[in-house]
Design a protein around this motif. Structure first.
Motif, PDB file in Angstrom:
ATOM      1  N   VAL A 168      -3.614  10.145   8.673  1.00  9.58           N
ATOM      2  CA  VAL A 168      -4.256   9.062   7.764  1.00  9.58           C
ATOM      3  C   VAL A 168      -5.150   8.799   7.525  1.00  9.58           C
ATOM      4  N   ASP A 169      -5.651   9.139   6.033  1.00  7.29           N
ATOM      5  CA  ASP A 169      -7.064   9.376   5.455  1.00  7.29           C
ATOM      6  C   ASP A 169      -7.587   8.175   5.029  1.00  7.29           C
ATOM      7  N   ASP A 170      -8.698   7.046   5.307  1.00  8.39           N
ATOM      8  CA  ASP A 170      -9.066   5.819   4.868  1.00  8.39           C
ATOM      9  C   ASP A 170      -8.076   5.678   3.728  1.00  8.39           C
ATOM     10  N   LEU A 171      -7.139   4.757   4.478  1.00  6.34           N
ATOM     11  CA  LEU A 171      -5.983   3.710   3.557  1.00  6.34           C
ATOM     12  C   LEU A 171      -5.830   2.805   3.625  1.00  6.34           C
ATOM     13  N   SER A 172      -5.812   2.260   2.389  1.00  9.55           N
ATOM     14  CA  SER A 172      -5.636   0.376   2.409  1.00  9.55           C
ATOM     15  C   SER A 172      -5.024   0.070   1.249  1.00  9.55           C
ATOM     16  N   PHE A 173      -4.462  -0.689   1.598  1.00  8.54           N
ATOM     17  CA  PHE A 173      -3.815  -1.036   0.939  1.00  8.54           C
ATOM     18  C   PHE A 173      -2.960  -3.334   1.803  1.00  8.54           C
ATOM     19  N   SER A 174      -1.821  -3.724   0.857  1.00  9.45           N
ATOM     20  CA  SER A 174      -1.973  -5.014   1.251  1.00  9.45           C
ATOM     21  C   SER A 174      -0.395  -5.255   0.932  1.00  9.45           C
ATOM     22  N   VAL A 175       0.515  -5.736   1.783  1.00  7.88           N
ATOM     23  CA  VAL A 175       2.131  -6.028   2.109  1.00  7.88           C
ATOM     24  C   VAL A 175       1.941  -7.673   1.534  1.00  7.88           C
ATOM     25  N   ARG A 176       2.546  -7.877   0.661  1.00 12.64           N
ATOM     26  CA  ARG A 176       2.430  -9.943   0.354  1.00 12.64           C
ATOM     27  C   ARG A 176       3.648  -9.825   1.226  1.00 12.64           C
ATOM     28  N   PRO A 177       3.652 -11.931   1.287  1.00 12.27           N
ATOM     29  CA  PRO A 177       5.220 -12.486   1.350  1.00 12.27           C
ATOM     30  C   PRO A 177       5.738 -12.022   0.464  1.00 12.27           C
ATOM     31  N   GLY A 178       7.219 -12.782   0.372  1.00  8.76           N
ATOM     32  CA  GLY A 178       7.962 -13.411  -0.145  1.00  8.76           C
ATOM     33  C   GLY A 178       8.497 -12.053  -1.489  1.00  8.76           C
ATOM     34  N   THR A 182       7.994  -4.496  -0.461  1.00 13.68           N
ATOM     35  CA  THR A 182       7.094  -3.266  -1.057  1.00 13.68           C
ATOM     36  C   THR A 182       7.607  -2.006  -0.127  1.00 13.68           C
ATOM     37  N   GLY A 183       8.218  -1.319  -1.183  1.00 12.12           N
ATOM     38  CA  GLY A 183       7.887   0.235  -0.241  1.00 12.12           C
ATOM     39  C   GLY A 183       6.758   1.374  -0.015  1.00 12.12           C
ATOM     40  N   PHE A 184       6.972   1.557   1.038  1.00 12.28           N
ATOM     41  CA  PHE A 184       5.672   2.224   1.600  1.00 12.28           C
ATOM     42  C   PHE A 184       6.229   3.872   1.725  1.00 12.28           C
ATOM     43  N   LEU A 185       5.925   4.871   0.569  1.00 14.25           N
ATOM     44  CA  LEU A 185       6.934   6.241   0.286  1.00 14.25           C
ATOM     45  C   LEU A 185       5.753   6.852   0.509  1.00 14.25           C
ATOM     46  N   GLY A 186       7.043   8.074   0.567  1.00 16.86           N
ATOM     47  CA  GLY A 186       6.046   9.679   0.573  1.00 16.86           C
ATOM     48  C   GLY A 186       6.875  10.730   1.498  1.00 16.86           C
ATOM     49  N   ASP A 192       9.744  -4.849  -5.261  1.00 14.34           N
ATOM     50  CA  ASP A 192       9.065  -4.840  -5.645  1.00 14.34           C
ATOM     51  C   ASP A 192       7.706  -4.371  -6.224  1.00 14.34           C
ATOM     52  N   ASP A 193       7.002  -3.950  -4.407  1.00 11.28           N
ATOM     53  CA  ASP A 193       5.928  -3.310  -4.875  1.00 11.28           C
ATOM     54  C   ASP A 193       6.020  -1.654  -4.005  1.00 11.28           C
ATOM     55  N   VAL A 194       5.519  -0.542  -4.634  1.00 10.12           N
ATOM     56  CA  VAL A 194       4.828   0.558  -3.759  1.00 10.12           C
ATOM     57  C   VAL A 194       3.683   0.868  -3.762  1.00 10.12           C
ATOM     58  N   VAL A 195       3.669   0.553  -2.492  1.00  9.00           N
ATOM     59  CA  VAL A 195       2.919   2.118  -2.405  1.00  9.00           C
ATOM     60  C   VAL A 195       3.058   3.309  -1.669  1.00  9.00           C
ATOM     61  N   ILE A 196       2.573   4.262  -2.272  1.00  2.00           N
ATOM     62  CA  ILE A 196       2.392   6.030  -2.400  1.00  2.00           C
ATOM     63  C   ILE A 196       1.339   6.477  -1.826  1.00  2.00           C
ATOM     64  N   ILE A 197       1.545   7.106  -0.821  1.00  3.79           N
ATOM     65  CA  ILE A 197       0.822   8.086  -0.217  1.00  3.79           C
ATOM     66  C   ILE A 197       1.241  10.086  -0.163  1.00  3.79           C
ATOM     67  N   ALA A 198       0.277  10.359   0.017  1.00  2.43           N
ATOM     68  CA  ALA A 198       0.769  12.005   0.224  1.00  2.43           C
ATOM     69  C   ALA A 198      -0.321  12.444   0.944  1.00  2.43           C
ATOM     70  N   GLY A 199      -0.007  13.033   1.818  1.00  5.60           N
ATOM     71  CA  GLY A 199      -1.225  14.534   2.743  1.00  5.60           C
ATOM     72  C   GLY A 199      -1.727  12.537   3.638  1.00  5.60           C
ATOM     73  N   VAL A 230      -2.011   7.461  -3.227  1.00  6.87           N
ATOM     74  CA  VAL A 230      -1.924   8.162  -4.391  1.00  6.87           C
ATOM     75  C   VAL A 230      -1.902   7.243  -5.250  1.00  6.87           C
ATOM     76  N   HIS A 231      -1.100   6.140  -5.503  1.00  7.84           N
ATOM     77  CA  HIS A 231      -0.466   5.365  -5.699  1.00  7.84           C
ATOM     78  C   HIS A 231      -0.171   3.924  -5.494  1.00  7.84           C
ATOM     79  N   ALA A 232      -0.950   2.818  -6.063  1.00 11.12           N
ATOM     80  CA  ALA A 232      -0.415   1.029  -5.288  1.00 11.12           C
ATOM     81  C   ALA A 232      -0.313  -0.051  -6.650  1.00 11.12           C
ATOM     82  N   SER A 233       1.216  -0.103  -6.661  1.00 13.20           N
ATOM     83  CA  SER A 233       1.081  -1.120  -7.960  1.00 13.20           C
ATOM     84  C   SER A 233       2.311  -1.727  -7.151  1.00 13.20           C
ATOM     85  N   SER A 234       2.845  -2.561  -8.427  1.00 12.29           N
ATOM     86  CA  SER A 234       4.269  -3.280  -8.148  1.00 12.29           C
ATOM     87  C   SER A 234       5.018  -1.809  -8.608  1.00 12.29           C
TER      88      SER A 234
END
Length: 303
Positions: A17-27, A30-34, A195-202, A206-210
């Motif tokens: 895992v390499d310098d990963l930052s994101f948040s997951v909101r209540p309500g 969130t899909g944590f994808l890769g 509702d939201d997606v956080v996408i990682i690779a390696g 690589v992407h975080a948005s609704s």
């Protein structure tokens, strides 16, 4: 609220895992994808205090997992590698955990009903299908009625009916104001749930948005051809549009056919083809994650 801040984990010379930052909101869900080996399970294990970060932090409502009082009533987590004693019944499996969470046997029956295993409560887990085990793992996470749910590949082994059931359950939890984080290596399994997606690779973001923003990115792609190929290339470059050569022309991402057509008309550029391409959301996901990384080698080790 789940907060991942500059999270890094190395195994020897490899950064899983390499310098990963994101948040997951209540309500929200969130899909944590890769792809497999992207670093998802390692990240979740750090969040749950099962793996020590090399640097950075992973917190739930501002606290690390080991700082949470009565964590079973705050966080419900089901990792992919959940294990069950094959000789225990589904109900007895939950009864083992109930005292640790501080709930009664009646709550065991409630969650078995909730996950569709009420009729199988007296069956031994050794005879369960993979999908039934997934449901039992989810039942275990729900014992303490936690406001935060962390689920690793929960759709694995479920048939289409089970996936629909899971989707409705996750939406129900989010509607109650819970924080729901769901990992998957297949976007199509969860895209109707999140509702939201956080996408990682390696191991890297690589992407975080609704999901809506990701869908907009998927629908904005144009194929354009001009007899003046060099002039078209200069136009696209001048507009700073993301373009790649394709056949006799270019594929342009992040724009509409109307925008490209208007720019070409203003520049006096003749076009022989201008086509708005329909790009599937899964194709965008695959494009975002197509470059692998060092985490691929160590996901199993971390798991």
């Amino acid at each position: 609220m789940i907060e991942i801040a500059n999270l890094t984990k190395t195994f020897g010379p490899v950064r899983a895992v390499d310098d990963l930052s994101f948040s997951v909101r209540p309500g929200a869900v969130t899909g944590f994808l890769g792809p497999n080996g992207a670093g998802k399970t390692t990240t979740l294990r750090m969040l749950l205090g099962l793996v020590t970060p090399t640097s950075g932090s992973a917190t739930i409502d501002g606290r690390t997992y080991d700082q949470i009082d009565d964590p079973g009533r705050v966080v419900g987590a089901a990792l992919e590698a959940a294990s069950f004693h094959p000789g225990r019944t589904a109900r007895d499996h939950l009864r083992v955990y109930a005292p640790h969470v501080g709930v009664s046997d009646a709550r065991c029956d409630e969650v078995l009903e909730m996950v569709g295993l009420a009729e199988a409560r007296k069956r031994r887990v050794g005879g369960f299908s993979l999908g039934m085990r997934q449901r039992l793992g989810l039942a275990t996470t729900l014992l303490g009625d936690p406001p935060v749910l962390i689920l690793d590949e929960p759709a694995n082994g479920l048939d289409p009916g089970g996936i629909r059931w899971l989707r409705e359950l996750l939406r129900y939890f989010a509607a109650e104001g819970r924080t729901v984080l769901v990992s998957s290596h297949v976007l199509s399994e969860v895209q109707q749930s999140v509702d939201d997606v956080v996408i990682i690779a390696g191991g890297r973001m690589v992407h975080a948005s609704s999901l809506e923003e990701l869908a907009e990115q998927a629908s904005r792609s144009v194929e354009v051809v001009s007899p003046d190929r060099d002039g078209l290339a200069r136009l696209l470059s001048g507009r700073r549009w993301s373009a790649t050569e394709h056949g006799a022309g270019f594929d342009v991402d992040g724009v509409t056919a109307a925008e490209v057509g208007a720019a070409a008309f203003a520049a006096g550029l003749e076009l022989h083809a201008l086509t708005q391409r329909v790009v599937e959301l899964e194709d965008v996901f695959l494009e975002l994650t197509r470059t692998g990384g060092p985490a691929d080698e160590h996901e199993e080790v971390a798991a």
